[in-house]
Design an enzyme around this catalytic site. Structure first.
Site, PDB file in Angstrom:
ATOM      1  N   ARG A  58       0.874  -1.142   0.075  1.00 39.23           N
ATOM      2  CA  ARG A  58      -0.102   0.117   0.005  1.00 39.23           C
ATOM      3  C   ARG A  58       0.730   1.295   0.132  1.00 39.23           C
ATOM      4  O   ARG A  58       0.549   2.145  -0.651  1.00 39.23           O
ATOM      5  CB  ARG A  58      -0.927  -0.102   1.279  1.00 39.23           C
ATOM      6  N   HIS A  62       0.599   4.419  -2.719  1.00 37.95           N
ATOM      7  CA  HIS A  62       0.328   5.607  -2.263  1.00 37.95           C
ATOM      8  C   HIS A  62       1.598   6.179  -2.829  1.00 37.95           C
ATOM      9  O   HIS A  62       1.179   7.754  -3.207  1.00 37.95           O
ATOM     10  CB  HIS A  62       0.318   5.746  -0.825  1.00 37.95           C
ATOM     11  N   GLY A  68       4.682  10.482  -8.836  1.00 40.10           N
ATOM     12  CA  GLY A  68       5.302   9.544  -9.201  1.00 40.10           C
ATOM     13  C   GLY A  68       5.886   8.689  -8.282  1.00 40.10           C
ATOM     14  O   GLY A  68       5.772   8.978  -6.891  1.00 40.10           O
ATOM     15  N   ASN A  90      -3.108   8.911   4.218  1.00 40.93           N
ATOM     16  CA  ASN A  90      -2.020   8.242   4.700  1.00 40.93           C
ATOM     17  C   ASN A  90      -1.468   7.985   6.225  1.00 40.93           C
ATOM     18  O   ASN A  90      -0.542   7.348   6.892  1.00 40.93           O
ATOM     19  CB  ASN A  90      -0.804   8.943   4.125  1.00 40.93           C
ATOM     20  N   PRO A 158      -6.689   7.866  -4.610  1.00 41.34           N
ATOM     21  CA  PRO A 158      -8.143   7.334  -4.715  1.00 41.34           C
ATOM     22  C   PRO A 158      -8.694   7.187  -3.411  1.00 41.34           C
ATOM     23  O   PRO A 158      -8.091   6.644  -2.308  1.00 41.34           O
ATOM     24  CB  PRO A 158      -7.955   6.107  -5.539  1.00 41.34           C
ATOM     25  N   HIS A 188      -6.148  -5.924  -2.515  1.00 38.62           N
ATOM     26  CA  HIS A 188      -6.790  -6.012  -1.338  1.00 38.62           C
ATOM     27  C   HIS A 188      -7.162  -7.325  -0.736  1.00 38.62           C
ATOM     28  O   HIS A 188      -7.649  -7.642   0.578  1.00 38.62           O
ATOM     29  CB  HIS A 188      -8.118  -5.111  -1.586  1.00 38.62           C
ATOM     30  N   THR A 189      -6.674  -8.397  -1.414  1.00 41.48           N
ATOM     31  CA  THR A 189      -6.867  -9.797  -1.027  1.00 41.48           C
ATOM     32  C   THR A 189      -6.014 -10.071   0.410  1.00 41.48           C
ATOM     33  O   THR A 189      -6.047 -10.784   1.034  1.00 41.48           O
ATOM     34  CB  THR A 189      -6.344 -10.821  -1.912  1.00 41.48           C
TER      35      THR A 189
END
Length: 323
Positions: A58, A62, A68, A90, A158, A188-189
């Site tokens: 994650r 982010h 970038g 965050n 997002p 997300h798994t």
């Protein structure tokens, strides 16, 4: 030939050069042990804290979505500008000390050579691999950014409340398409979430004390009873793939098709007919198909707006720019 056309060609040329500067084995001469140092540290520590794999993945996501893949997410705030890590999206990020430790080991081996941006990219890949997830290529040569702005993080990452249109627009702004959107969401798994990120779906979806009709009512009832027992719970953590969140598999997509994705942005993936069809096809395919396609999207994401060549710098300390 128009000036606009020439400018466009020049811009595309610059982008091509920037991406070409990323290459496999970038440190083979300047710091040949770098990638092995990363992998060995990850292999030693992630098995004892497997949930950290999701957090580090994650963090990479982010980072890449703001300025970038330049490690701007690692920078501390200055007296003038609050940094990305202080921005609401965050605040739940973790693993900064993990990155710092690897950076210190590499600095001992070859000072001032390996960027924090490359370390984030390599750590994300290796952490997922160590818990049994897919391998993807990580070309290196990224350099570290000099700016970190909390507002930019809020505007670019997002949100879990995004609908399908907002999601596709957000990803498109980073050069990622709809296929990348639903494949990268598969991360997300192995993820977890705080109740506060989706409790509005349970308790106050439209501001009238109602529940999101897109969420399976039996699943919602279970969440209310056993997890998110009050509307303003900011501490309880919920697995995004219950009972299976430490395994990188297709469980997340199977839950989406049962209307059991935690976020509105998860549920949004099934509101588009073509994307839902792609998810159904993926779920019915061997796991290796998901691994291969996820890997391609991860490599693509890792190239977003990278700094290379003489741009940016190689930070000595990932949390501050060089003095």
């Amino acid at each position: 030939m128009s000036i606009k056309f020439l400018l466009t060609c020049s811009l595309l040329g610059l982008l091509s050069v920037a991406q070409a500067d990323l290459k496999f084995g970038f440190y083979v001469k300047s710091c040949p042990k770098a990638e092995n140092i990363v992998f060995q540290y990850v292999r030693e520590h992630i098995p004892h804290a497997p949930s950290l794999a999701a957090a580090l993945l994650r963090m990479h996501f982010h980072d890449c979505f703001v300025r970038g893949c330049d490690a701007s997410v690692l920078l501390n705030s200055t007296s003038k500008i609050p940094a990305e890590k202080t921005s609401p999206p965050n605040l739940s990020l973790r693993g900064f000390d993990f990155i710092d430790k690897i950076k210190s080991l590499i600095e001992e081996e070859c000072p001032g050579v390996v960027s924090c941006a490359d370390i984030i990219s390599l750590v994300a890949r290796d952490s997922v691999l160590v818990i049994g997830g897919p391998f993807w290529n990580v070309p290196t040569g990224r350099r570290d950014g000099l700016i970190s702005n909390a507002t930019e993080a809020l505007n670019n990452i997002p949100a879990p409340t995004f609908n399908f249109t907002a999601l596709t627009k957000s990803f498109a702004s980073k050069g990622l398409d709809v296929t990348d959107l639903f494949l990268l969401s598969g991360a997300h798994t192995i993820g977890v979430s705080h109740c506060s990120s989706f409790s509005n779906r349970l308790y106050n979806f439209t501001g009238k004390g109602d529940q999101d009709p897109a969420l399976d009512p039996f699943y919602a009832a279970n969440l209310k009873k056993n997890k998110c027992k009050v509307p303003n719970d900011n501490t309880t953590i919920v697995e995004m793939d219950p009972g299976n969140f430490k395994t990188f598999d297709l469980g997340y997509y199977k839950l989406l098709l049962k209307r059991r994705g935690l976020f509105q942005s998860d549920a949004a993936l099934t509101t588009d007919a073509a994307t839902k069809s792609s998810i159904i096809k993926l779920v019915s395919s061997p796991l290796e198909v998901f691994f291969k396609e996820f890997a391609m999207s991860m490599e693509k994401m890792g190239r977003i707006e990278v700094l290379t060549g003489s741009s940016g710098e190689i930070r000595k300390n990932c949390a501050v720019v060089n003095s």
